[in-house]
Design a protein around this motif. Structure first.
Motif, short mmCIF file in Angstrom:
data_model
loop_
_atom_site.label_atom_id
_atom_site.label_comp_id
_atom_site.label_asym_id
_atom_site.label_seq_id
_atom_site.Cartn_x
_atom_site.Cartn_y
_atom_site.Cartn_z
N ASN A 10 0.99 -1.32 -0.14
CA ASN A 10 0.65 -0.03 -0.14
C ASN A 10 1.12 1.10 0.14
N ALA A 11 0.30 2.26 -0.10
CA ALA A 11 1.12 4.03 0.07
C ALA A 11 -0.12 4.55 0.56
N SER A 12 0.75 6.07 1.21
CA SER A 12 -0.59 6.83 1.79
C SER A 12 -0.69 7.42 0.40
N TRP A 13 -0.23 7.24 -1.02
CA TRP A 13 -1.25 7.83 -1.97
C TRP A 13 -0.87 7.38 -3.50
N ASN A 14 -2.12 6.34 -3.19
CA ASN A 14 -1.89 6.02 -4.74
C ASN A 14 -3.39 5.70 -5.29
N ASP A 15 -3.36 6.71 -6.39
CA ASP A 15 -4.32 6.46 -7.40
C ASP A 15 -3.98 5.83 -8.95
N PRO A 16 -4.25 4.95 -8.92
CA PRO A 16 -3.01 4.82 -10.35
C PRO A 16 -4.04 5.33 -11.33
N ALA A 17 -5.60 5.00 -10.96
CA ALA A 17 -6.65 5.39 -12.23
C ALA A 17 -5.75 6.90 -13.21
N LYS A 18 -6.15 8.03 -11.66
CA LYS A 18 -5.61 9.47 -12.07
C LYS A 18 -3.77 9.30 -12.06
N TYR A 19 -3.01 8.66 -11.42
CA TYR A 19 -1.73 8.87 -11.24
C TYR A 19 -0.94 7.94 -11.64
N GLU A 20 -1.46 7.15 -13.00
CA GLU A 20 -0.63 5.77 -12.89
C GLU A 20 0.72 5.91 -13.40
N PHE A 21 1.03 6.60 -13.85
CA PHE A 21 2.71 7.28 -13.88
C PHE A 21 3.75 7.36 -12.76
N TYR A 22 2.88 7.85 -11.41
CA TYR A 22 3.05 7.47 -10.34
C TYR A 22 3.09 6.84 -9.14
N SER A 23 2.20 5.39 -10.02
CA SER A 23 2.05 4.01 -8.67
C SER A 23 3.06 3.55 -8.45
N PRO A 24 3.07 3.18 -6.61
CA PRO A 24 4.39 2.55 -7.03
C PRO A 24 4.64 1.81 -6.60
N GLU A 25 4.63 0.74 -7.64
CA GLU A 25 5.11 -0.35 -8.07
C GLU A 25 6.20 0.06 -8.22
N ARG A 26 5.92 0.94 -9.45
CA ARG A 26 7.06 1.65 -10.15
C ARG A 26 8.57 1.47 -9.40
N VAL A 27 8.19 1.76 -8.09
CA VAL A 27 9.29 1.38 -7.86
C VAL A 27 10.09 0.50 -7.48
N LEU A 28 10.05 -0.94 -7.88
CA LEU A 28 10.30 -2.42 -7.63
C LEU A 28 10.59 -2.63 -9.56
N SER A 30 13.07 -1.24 -12.78
CA SER A 30 14.60 -1.03 -12.73
C SER A 30 14.62 -0.06 -14.83
N ASP A 31 13.33 0.59 -14.59
CA ASP A 31 13.85 1.78 -15.92
C ASP A 31 13.35 3.21 -15.21
N PRO A 32 14.47 3.69 -15.26
CA PRO A 32 14.77 5.15 -14.21
C PRO A 32 13.92 6.28 -14.94
N SER A 33 13.01 6.16 -15.97
CA SER A 33 11.71 7.15 -16.01
C SER A 33 10.99 7.12 -15.40
N LYS A 34 10.58 6.02 -14.66
CA LYS A 34 9.16 5.61 -13.60
C LYS A 34 9.33 5.68 -12.62
N PHE A 35 8.30 6.38 -11.83
CA PHE A 35 9.18 6.15 -10.62
C PHE A 35 7.85 6.98 -9.68
N TRP A 36 8.22 6.76 -8.35
CA TRP A 36 7.00 6.68 -7.17
C TRP A 36 6.74 8.33 -6.78
N MET A 37 5.45 9.02 -7.05
CA MET A 37 5.86 10.34 -6.15
C MET A 37 5.48 10.32 -5.15
#
Length: 134
Positions: A10-28, A30-37
């Protein structure tokens, strides 16, 4: 810790429908252009299931350029929803926390669940590009 078994809980902020680019799964990945924010500067977190109880020595983080935390803590638990115990609080300046850094615990801890709790960011947000448990 085998990263193949790690999953985001889980994450304190996770709205994949609206902010898919920033989903917490991105930290797992190896693509440096994708991240959790984080949504803001204070009290944001992301939690993980290591897949089994492991001996955790610390965490390796790759921040987005200039978007790092200057005060955060590593929490551990043996239950998915806590209670959470503070393993260590990390405090430093932007210069002390470079873009790619390993944070080590004072002594290893046996745990299955881990939470990164960001208490203060250097700028407006914290952006975690990649994370490895060590």
């Amino acid at each position: 810790v085998s990263m193949d078994r790690v999953r985001v809980l889980n994450a304190s902020w996770n709205d994949p429908a609206k902010y898919e680019f920033y989903s917490p799964e991105r930290v797992l990945n190896s693509d440096p252009s994708k991240f959790w924010m984080t949504k803001g500067r204070f009290d944001e977190w992301v939690s993980f299931d290591l897949g089994e109880c492991c001996k955790l020595h610390g965490v390796s983080l790759l921040w987005a350029h200039g978007e790092n935390a200057v005060r955060w803590r590593l929490d551990v638990s043996n239950a998915e929803h806590g209670p959470w115990n503070i393993a260590k609080i990390f405090t430093g300046t932007f210069e002390q926390f470079p873009r790619n850094i390993q944070f080590h615990l004072d002594k290893p801890v046996a745990t299955r669940y881990v939470r990164l709790f960001f208490m203060e960011a250097r700028s407006i947000v914290v952006k975690v590009v990649q994370l490895l448990f060590i």
